[in-house]
Motif scaffolding. Sequence first.
Motif, PDB file in Angstrom:
ATOM      1  N   VAL A  28       0.864  -1.097   0.097  1.00  0.00           N
ATOM      2  CA  VAL A  28       0.144   0.029  -0.052  1.00  0.00           C
ATOM      3  C   VAL A  28       0.856   1.150  -0.063  1.00  0.00           C
ATOM      4  N   VAL A  29       0.665   2.006  -0.952  1.00  0.00           N
ATOM      5  CA  VAL A  29       1.131   3.371  -0.890  1.00  0.00           C
ATOM      6  C   VAL A  29       0.352   4.424  -0.220  1.00  0.00           C
ATOM      7  N   PHE A  30       0.716   4.912   0.921  1.00  0.00           N
ATOM      8  CA  PHE A  30      -0.124   5.820   1.740  1.00  0.00           C
ATOM      9  C   PHE A  30       0.632   7.031   2.074  1.00  0.00           C
ATOM     10  N   GLU A  31       0.295   8.088   1.775  1.00  0.00           N
ATOM     11  CA  GLU A  31       0.961   9.378   2.053  1.00  0.00           C
ATOM     12  C   GLU A  31       2.487   9.369   1.757  1.00  0.00           C
ATOM     13  N   ASP A  32       2.692   8.717   0.607  1.00  0.00           N
ATOM     14  CA  ASP A  32       4.043   8.342  -0.077  1.00  0.00           C
ATOM     15  C   ASP A  32       4.659   7.510   0.605  1.00  0.00           C
ATOM     16  N   SER A  33       4.305   6.674   1.694  1.00  0.00           N
ATOM     17  CA  SER A  33       4.858   5.742   2.304  1.00  0.00           C
ATOM     18  C   SER A  33       4.691   4.519   1.787  1.00  0.00           C
ATOM     19  N   VAL A  34       5.452   3.559   1.687  1.00  0.00           N
ATOM     20  CA  VAL A  34       5.299   2.108   1.374  1.00  0.00           C
ATOM     21  C   VAL A  34       5.178   1.201   2.508  1.00  0.00           C
ATOM     22  N   LYS A  39       0.207  -5.541   6.345  1.00  0.00           N
ATOM     23  CA  LYS A  39       0.242  -4.976   7.749  1.00  0.00           C
ATOM     24  C   LYS A  39      -0.367  -3.523   7.698  1.00  0.00           C
ATOM     25  N   PHE A  40      -0.869  -3.178   6.672  1.00  0.00           N
ATOM     26  CA  PHE A  40      -1.385  -1.568   6.842  1.00  0.00           C
ATOM     27  C   PHE A  40      -2.692  -1.225   7.662  1.00  0.00           C
ATOM     28  N   ASP A  41      -2.618  -0.540   8.310  1.00  0.00           N
ATOM     29  CA  ASP A  41      -3.730   0.051   9.091  1.00  0.00           C
ATOM     30  C   ASP A  41      -3.723   1.573   9.193  1.00  0.00           C
ATOM     31  N   GLU A  42      -4.656   2.316   8.578  1.00  0.00           N
ATOM     32  CA  GLU A  42      -4.456   3.804   8.572  1.00  0.00           C
ATOM     33  C   GLU A  42      -4.411   4.381  10.009  1.00  0.00           C
ATOM     34  N   ALA A  43      -5.054   3.874  10.885  1.00  0.00           N
ATOM     35  CA  ALA A  43      -5.111   4.438  12.411  1.00  0.00           C
ATOM     36  C   ALA A  43      -3.744   4.137  12.966  1.00  0.00           C
ATOM     37  N   ALA A  44      -3.170   2.920  12.760  1.00  0.00           N
ATOM     38  CA  ALA A  44      -1.608   2.662  13.277  1.00  0.00           C
ATOM     39  C   ALA A  44      -0.769   3.786  12.449  1.00  0.00           C
ATOM     40  N   HIS A  51       4.216   9.467  16.518  1.00  0.00           N
ATOM     41  CA  HIS A  51       5.269   8.970  17.550  1.00  0.00           C
ATOM     42  C   HIS A  51       6.516   9.215  16.985  1.00  0.00           C
ATOM     43  N   PHE A  52       6.896   9.144  15.641  1.00  0.00           N
ATOM     44  CA  PHE A  52       7.849   9.626  15.305  1.00  0.00           C
ATOM     45  C   PHE A  52       8.340  10.802  14.585  1.00  0.00           C
ATOM     46  N   SER A  53       7.429  11.707  14.824  1.00  0.00           N
ATOM     47  CA  SER A  53       7.540  13.209  14.507  1.00  0.00           C
ATOM     48  C   SER A  53       7.364  13.355  13.106  1.00  0.00           C
ATOM     49  N   GLY A  54       6.662  12.942  12.409  1.00  0.00           N
ATOM     50  CA  GLY A  54       6.716  12.910  10.835  1.00  0.00           C
ATOM     51  C   GLY A  54       7.727  12.247  10.093  1.00  0.00           C
ATOM     52  N   ASP A  55       8.553  11.550  10.673  1.00  0.00           N
ATOM     53  CA  ASP A  55       9.609  10.620   9.851  1.00  0.00           C
ATOM     54  C   ASP A  55       8.941   9.255   9.444  1.00  0.00           C
ATOM     55  N   LYS A  56       8.860   9.676   8.254  1.00  0.00           N
ATOM     56  CA  LYS A  56       8.070   8.520   7.348  1.00  0.00           C
ATOM     57  C   LYS A  56       8.970   7.043   7.491  1.00  0.00           C
ATOM     58  N   ALA A  57      10.215   7.205   7.447  1.00  0.00           N
ATOM     59  CA  ALA A  57      11.058   5.925   7.229  1.00  0.00           C
ATOM     60  C   ALA A  57      10.818   5.220   8.563  1.00  0.00           C
ATOM     61  N   GLY A  58      10.817   5.918   9.716  1.00  0.00           N
ATOM     62  CA  GLY A  58      10.523   5.306  11.036  1.00  0.00           C
ATOM     63  C   GLY A  58       9.272   4.589  11.212  1.00  0.00           C
ATOM     64  N   VAL A  59       8.266   5.039  10.455  1.00  0.00           N
ATOM     65  CA  VAL A  59       6.796   4.346  10.419  1.00  0.00           C
ATOM     66  C   VAL A  59       6.779   3.351   9.459  1.00  0.00           C
ATOM     67  N   GLU A  60       7.621   3.391   8.403  1.00  0.00           N
ATOM     68  CA  GLU A  60       7.629   2.290   7.620  1.00  0.00           C
ATOM     69  C   GLU A  60       8.526   1.152   8.094  1.00  0.00           C
ATOM     70  N   LYS A  61       9.709   1.357   8.936  1.00  0.00           N
ATOM     71  CA  LYS A  61      10.335   0.367   9.614  1.00  0.00           C
ATOM     72  C   LYS A  61       9.275  -0.415  10.545  1.00  0.00           C
TER      73      LYS A  61
END
Length: 140
Positions: A28-34, A39-44, A51-61
């Motif tokens: 899923v590509v969501f807000e430019d994150s893969v 495992k995708f859940d928009e709320a999570a 939690h990661f202050s906008g760091d998309k790499a942290g969210v992806e990991k």
Amino acid sequence: MDIFSYVEDVVSPEDSLIFCKWLFPDFVVFEDSVILAMKFDEAAFRIWLQHFSGDKAGVEKMLNHTHLYDVFSGCGSSVGEVVFEQLSNVLAMSWRMVLKERFPDRRFHVEATNSDQEYGPVVTFHEVRGEKGTDLFFLL
């Protein structure tokens, strides 16, 4: 017993297809994150983004973080650690190939780890975001 005999005797077509979906997952590509589709859940996603202050790499990991012990929780302790380690390396290699094929203009860091800080072998990935105009390469 060779691999074809084993598959003939033990593995169903459904087992094979399910395993292929794990090795060659949908994303899923969501807000430019893969994110792995399974495992995708928009709320999570939104909770981890905050939690990661906008760091998309942290969210992806975090969202792509996959514990092999959890995937095979029904096996108990009957499987040796070396099998899980080898499987995590195969899974990481497969995800690298699929990400490269599906997102040729992006670069990803895919890692298979087995550390004391984790619960057994783990595979995860995140996009490596760089400055615009730089050459993209694929991390192995």
